[in-house]
Design an enzyme around this catalytic site. Structure first.
Site, PDB file in Angstrom:
ATOM      1  N   SER A 170       0.827  -1.219   0.000  1.00 23.80           N
ATOM      2  CA  SER A 170       0.000   0.000   0.000  1.00 23.80           C
ATOM      3  C   SER A 170       0.858   1.264   0.000  1.00 23.80           C
ATOM      4  O   SER A 170       0.456   2.284  -0.571  1.00 23.80           O
ATOM      5  CB  SER A 170      -0.978   0.003   1.178  1.00 23.80           C
ATOM      6  OG  SER A 170      -0.306   0.156   2.396  1.00 23.80           O
ATOM      7  N   ASN A 207      13.545   4.319   3.691  1.00 23.73           N
ATOM      8  CA  ASN A 207      12.611   3.299   4.184  1.00 23.73           C
ATOM      9  C   ASN A 207      11.502   3.978   4.976  1.00 23.73           C
ATOM     10  O   ASN A 207      11.706   5.062   5.528  1.00 23.73           O
ATOM     11  CB  ASN A 207      13.360   2.334   5.110  1.00 23.73           C
ATOM     12  CG  ASN A 207      12.454   1.255   5.694  1.00 23.73           C
ATOM     13  OD1 ASN A 207      11.650   0.652   4.983  1.00 23.73           O
ATOM     14  ND2 ASN A 207      12.574   1.009   6.995  1.00 23.73           N
ATOM     15  N   SER A 247       7.870   6.913  10.546  1.00 23.02           N
ATOM     16  CA  SER A 247       9.077   7.672  10.194  1.00 23.02           C
ATOM     17  C   SER A 247       9.556   7.233   8.823  1.00 23.02           C
ATOM     18  O   SER A 247       9.603   6.033   8.526  1.00 23.02           O
ATOM     19  CB  SER A 247      10.214   7.369  11.184  1.00 23.02           C
ATOM     20  OG  SER A 247       9.814   7.545  12.526  1.00 23.02           O
TER      21      SER A 247
HETATM   22  C1  GAR Z   1       3.984  -0.688   6.626  1.00 22.52           C
HETATM   23  O1  GAR Z   1       3.283  -0.380   7.796  1.00 22.52           O
HETATM   24  C2  GAR Z   1       5.456  -0.362   6.776  1.00 22.52           C
HETATM   25  O2  GAR Z   1       5.708   0.781   7.547  1.00 22.52           O
HETATM   26  C3  GAR Z   1       5.939  -1.606   7.500  1.00 22.52           C
HETATM   27  O3  GAR Z   1       5.267  -2.668   6.883  1.00 22.52           O
HETATM   28  C4  GAR Z   1       4.016  -2.194   6.392  1.00 22.52           C
HETATM   29  C5  GAR Z   1       3.943  -2.521   4.917  1.00 22.52           C
HETATM   30  O4  GAR Z   1       2.685  -2.215   4.399  1.00 22.52           O
HETATM   31  N1  GAR Z   1       7.356  -1.743   7.391  1.00 22.52           N
HETATM   32  C6  GAR Z   1       8.106  -2.319   8.307  1.00 22.52           C
HETATM   33  O5  GAR Z   1       7.668  -2.795   9.322  1.00 22.52           O
HETATM   34  C7  GAR Z   1       9.579  -2.344   7.971  1.00 22.52           C
HETATM   35  N2  GAR Z   1      10.330  -2.804   9.076  1.00 22.52           N
HETATM   36  P1  GAR Z   1       2.487  -2.044   2.856  1.00 22.52           P
HETATM   37  O6  GAR Z   1       3.092  -3.292   2.205  1.00 22.52           O
HETATM   38  O7  GAR Z   1       0.999  -1.982   2.677  1.00 22.52           O
HETATM   39  O8  GAR Z   1       3.192  -0.788   2.441  1.00 22.52           O
END
Ligand code: GAR
Length: 194
Positions: free
Chosen positions: A17, A111, A140
């Site tokens: 997302s 990131n 962040s």
């Molecule tokens: C998000 O919340 C991102 O911040 C987190 O994984 C999710 C991915 O969602 N990332 C981490 O935890 C990295 N250590 P998405 O695939 O829908 O973007």
């Protein structure tokens, strides 16, 4: 006058997302980065379908096909170079990159992390924030360096923690802010690049 947009790859492991938020922001021709490649390390990463439906090139580099992190990162690098990528956004990419790979992309890899760094580095950030009874939580965007979740913070967004929050309700509130700030942070960093 037009200037070239910075060719960007987004690395995902799942839903994607945040990648979707970046792709949508980059549909504005004035956005300073173009999303030209999405790489996933898992064939079932749901975000791959969105990228393909939007005409973005995708690559699958499965970590389990490689003997070690160095070999996996070498395959990632080959894809990035083959597509002339200049900048990397990690977006829910759940693999730790080697110090050599990170050094190679220094200043050109960012990131998004679901906490107010330096609090709650690593996994399960929402459950840990609730257990710690913090009143505010958030997300962040940070530069990526060899130390996990330790690079300089570029942008943060805060959300309140409600008394009846579960990790899922808190995650949803944070995710809305992730989608808002990730494009802003990417634009800020690439505009500052020489
Ligand atoms: C998000 O919340 C991102 O911040 C987190 O994984 C999710 C991915 O969602 N990332 C981490 O935890 C990295 N250590 P998405 O695939 O829908 O973007």
């Amino acid at each position: 006058m037009t200037s070239a947009r910075v060719s960007t790859a987004v690395l995902i492991s799942g839903r994607g997302s945040n990648m979707q938020a970046l792709v949508e922001a980059a549909t504005d021709p004035l956005f300073p980065a173009s999303i030209d490649l999405v790489i996933a390390n898992r064939p079932d990463a749901e975000g791959l379908a969105f990228a393909q439906a939007h005409g973005i090139k995708t690559a699958l580099v499965e970590h389990k096909d490689f003997a070690d992190r160095q070999a996996f990162d070498g395959a990632l690098l080959a894809e990035l170079l083959a597509h002339h990528i200049e900048f990397i956004c990690l977006a829910g990419f759940m693999r730790v990159l080697t110090p050599d790979f990170v050094a190679c992309w220094a200043g050109r890899i960012i990131n998004i992390h679901p906490s107010l760094l330096p609090d709650f580095k690593g996994l399960d950030t929402h459950a840990r924030a609730l257990a710690a009874k913090v009143s505010e939580h958030g997300c962040s965007v940070h530069h990526v360096i060899a130390g996990l979740d330790e690079g300089k913070v570029i942008m943060q967004a805060r959300v309140p923690v409600m008394q009846d929050d579960t990790p899922a309700t808190l995650a949803a509130r944070v995710l809305r802010e992730e989608h808002r700030i990730y494009p802003l942070a990417l634009a800020e960093v690439v505009r500052e690049m020489d």
